[in-house]
Enzyme design. Structure first.
Site, short mmCIF file in Angstrom:
data_model
loop_
_atom_site.label_atom_id
_atom_site.label_comp_id
_atom_site.label_asym_id
_atom_site.label_seq_id
_atom_site.Cartn_x
_atom_site.Cartn_y
_atom_site.Cartn_z
N HIS A 228 39.62 103.93 -95.91
CA HIS A 228 39.39 103.90 -94.72
C HIS A 228 38.34 105.09 -94.19
O HIS A 228 37.86 104.88 -93.01
CB HIS A 228 40.65 103.84 -93.55
CG HIS A 228 41.12 105.36 -93.73
ND1 HIS A 228 41.65 106.02 -94.68
CD2 HIS A 228 40.79 106.49 -92.77
CE1 HIS A 228 41.90 107.46 -94.45
NE2 HIS A 228 41.60 107.71 -93.30
C1 UD1 Z 1 41.18 108.47 -87.76
C2 UD1 Z 1 40.74 109.95 -88.22
C3 UD1 Z 1 41.00 110.06 -89.77
C4 UD1 Z 1 42.40 109.91 -90.33
C5 UD1 Z 1 42.51 108.30 -89.80
C6 UD1 Z 1 43.88 107.85 -90.14
C7 UD1 Z 1 39.44 111.02 -86.69
C8 UD1 Z 1 38.02 111.56 -86.64
N1 UD1 Z 1 39.57 110.36 -87.73
O1 UD1 Z 1 40.29 107.65 -88.18
O2 UD1 Z 1 40.74 111.60 -89.93
O3 UD1 Z 1 42.14 109.87 -91.70
O4 UD1 Z 1 42.42 108.05 -88.36
O5 UD1 Z 1 43.89 106.63 -89.98
O6 UD1 Z 1 40.09 111.54 -85.94
N2 UD1 Z 1 41.86 100.90 -84.44
C9 UD1 Z 1 42.81 100.00 -84.36
N3 UD1 Z 1 44.22 100.27 -83.90
C10 UD1 Z 1 44.53 101.61 -83.94
C11 UD1 Z 1 43.70 102.75 -84.15
C12 UD1 Z 1 42.32 102.16 -84.60
O7 UD1 Z 1 42.51 98.66 -84.34
O8 UD1 Z 1 45.94 101.63 -83.65
C13 UD1 Z 1 40.65 100.56 -84.99
C14 UD1 Z 1 39.64 100.66 -83.93
O9 UD1 Z 1 38.77 99.71 -83.89
C15 UD1 Z 1 38.99 102.25 -84.14
C16 UD1 Z 1 39.00 101.99 -85.59
O10 UD1 Z 1 40.16 101.55 -86.05
O11 UD1 Z 1 37.54 101.95 -83.81
C17 UD1 Z 1 38.79 103.40 -86.29
O12 UD1 Z 1 39.90 104.34 -85.45
P1 UD1 Z 1 39.50 105.53 -85.18
O13 UD1 Z 1 40.90 106.42 -84.76
O14 UD1 Z 1 38.28 105.72 -84.55
O15 UD1 Z 1 39.30 106.29 -86.70
P2 UD1 Z 1 40.18 106.16 -88.12
O16 UD1 Z 1 39.23 105.51 -88.99
O17 UD1 Z 1 41.24 105.50 -88.01
#
Ligand code: UD1
Length: 357
Positions: free
Chosen positions: A205
């Site tokens: 991820h």
């Molecule tokens: C975040 C953390 C990362 C951690 C990871 C675990 C930061 C900078 N990054 O990264 O350190 O390892 O979480 O998962 O804080 N999304 C969904 N559903 C959700 C959450 C996110 O669909 O419940 C999608 C959204 O489109 C979003 C993308 O996933 O844009 C990424 O989510 P985001 O929280 O921005 O970063 P992670 O890659 O999850």
């Protein structure tokens, strides 16, 4: 003592759980739980609260997904009145996600001291958003709770006042120890079409692996090589789901599944022949369980998983990954040590420091 405990994203939930269990055992400590809403999908959030018996958050800031600046700023804006009204004696943050630094910064500017759990870890790679979050959170925290000796050394090198640094062990391992019997009973491996010790687990991820099409294509090529020899179960993170849609690959022995609950995932990992991951926490869980782990990154902020545990840093080169997977699958388990203080009691040590034994 009045604590405000912050959780925002999936890897935070298994870290706050044992801290809240420990608070519940201490009548003189009260905790308010704030969920920032950084992760919000049922399978990325609520499922963990249910399985780990984390109380329903007292406050949900519901920030959702956004760019780093917008997400961090939004957490700060919404967290500030919570601290002003709640007047906690301390704010406790865990890990290295955007919610961690956002809440730490908000609290210290209101004069409320911050406790950082999982302090001192460093990948020395400042292109990683988490590394920036770690450096900044540690710089402003009053209590630095460290999970492995490298953290103590890194903080010393950065000039942290020694009285702030407490080597307490690993709270995520507290959760693993407490849930071991439950995860063993949680799911039948046949649900995934695999048998104990006869498959690999893959998680991916990190933006550096998933968002760059050339790197992601290379990793899929490596997975293609691994799944020719061993079925690969791949619980897919939402970020990765989007990338996969742009790179459809027909890999017959690759079993794509939705993000799993904590118990199902730990059962899957504990019976795997091999794990391939770019996660931080999974490097630690495999080390504790003695399951061979290949980390698909060029660096790790958790060197004890390599020095003492089962982790091997293999990078992103497809040929190297396939060769390392073959070697690790053949070698199997054994010959690892569990790092010091990864014993199920880290949360107790943290509360002893914060609130007295
Ligand atoms: C975040 C953390 C990362 C951690 C990871 C675990 C930061 C900078 N990054 O990264 O350190 O390892 O979480 O998962 O804080 N999304 C969904 N559903 C959700 C959450 C996110 O669909 O419940 C999608 C959204 O489109 C979003 C993308 O996933 O844009 C990424 O989510 P985001 O929280 O921005 O970063 P992670 O890659 O999850």
């Amino acid at each position: 003592m009045k604590l405000t405990v912050v959780a925002g994203a999936r890897p935070n939930f298994m870290k706050v759980a044992p801290i809240l269990w420990e608070v519940a055992r201490r009548p003189h400590v009260r905790a308010t739980l704030v969920h920032t809403g950084q992760h919000y999908d049922e399978k990325m959030s609520k499922l963990f609260f249910d399985q780990l018996k984390i109380p329903k958050p007292d406050i949900d800031l519901e920030v959702g997904s956004a760019s780093h600046a917008v997400q961090t700023a939004e957490v700060m804006k919404r967290f500030e009145p919570v601290v002003v009204e709640g007047k906690p004696d301390a704010v406790l943050v865990v890990g290295d996600v955007n919610s961690t630094i956002a809440c730490a910064m908000t609290a210290v500017k209101l004069g409320v001291p911050v406790a950082h759990v999982e302090a001192g870890l460093r990948s020395f790679d400042r292109t990683m958003p988490e590394e920036i979050n770690r450096l900044l959170t540690d710089a402003i925290s009053e209590w630095l709770f460290v999970s492995e000796p490298s953290g103590v050394e890194n903080l010393r090198n950065e000039g942290a006042y020694p009285g702030r640094v407490h080597f307490v062990g690993n709270v995520m391992i507290d959760t693993l120890v407490a849930c071991r019997d439950q995860f063993e009973a949680a799911v039948d491996l046949r649900t995934f079409g695999v048998e104990s010790n006869g498959y690999a687990v893959l998680t991916l991820h990190r933006p550096a692996n998933v968002d760059d099409p050339a790197v992601f294509r290379g990793l899929l090529r490596a997975v293609e090589g691994v799944q020719r020899e061993l079925p690969v179960v791949f619980p897919v993170h939402p970020r990765t789901r989007k990338a996969l849609a742009a790179h459809p690959a027909a890999l017959p022995n690759l079993k794509l599944v939705d993000p799993l609950g904590y118990l199902e995932f730990m059962k899957l990992v504990s019976h795997a022949r091999l794990v391939l991951t770019d996660s931080g926490g999974i490097q630690e869980e495999t080390t504790y369980l003695g399951v061979p782990c290949l980390t698909l990154r060029e660096n790790t902020e958790r060197p004890s998983t390599i020095d003492q545990g089962t982790n091997v840093l293999v990078g992103m080169d497809p040929d190297k990954i396939v060769a390392a997977a073959r070697k690790a699958a053949k070698a199997g388990r054994g010959g690892h040590q569990v790092p010091d203080k990864w014993d199920g009691h880290a949360s107790r040590r943290i509360l002893d420091v914060l609130a007295g034994p």
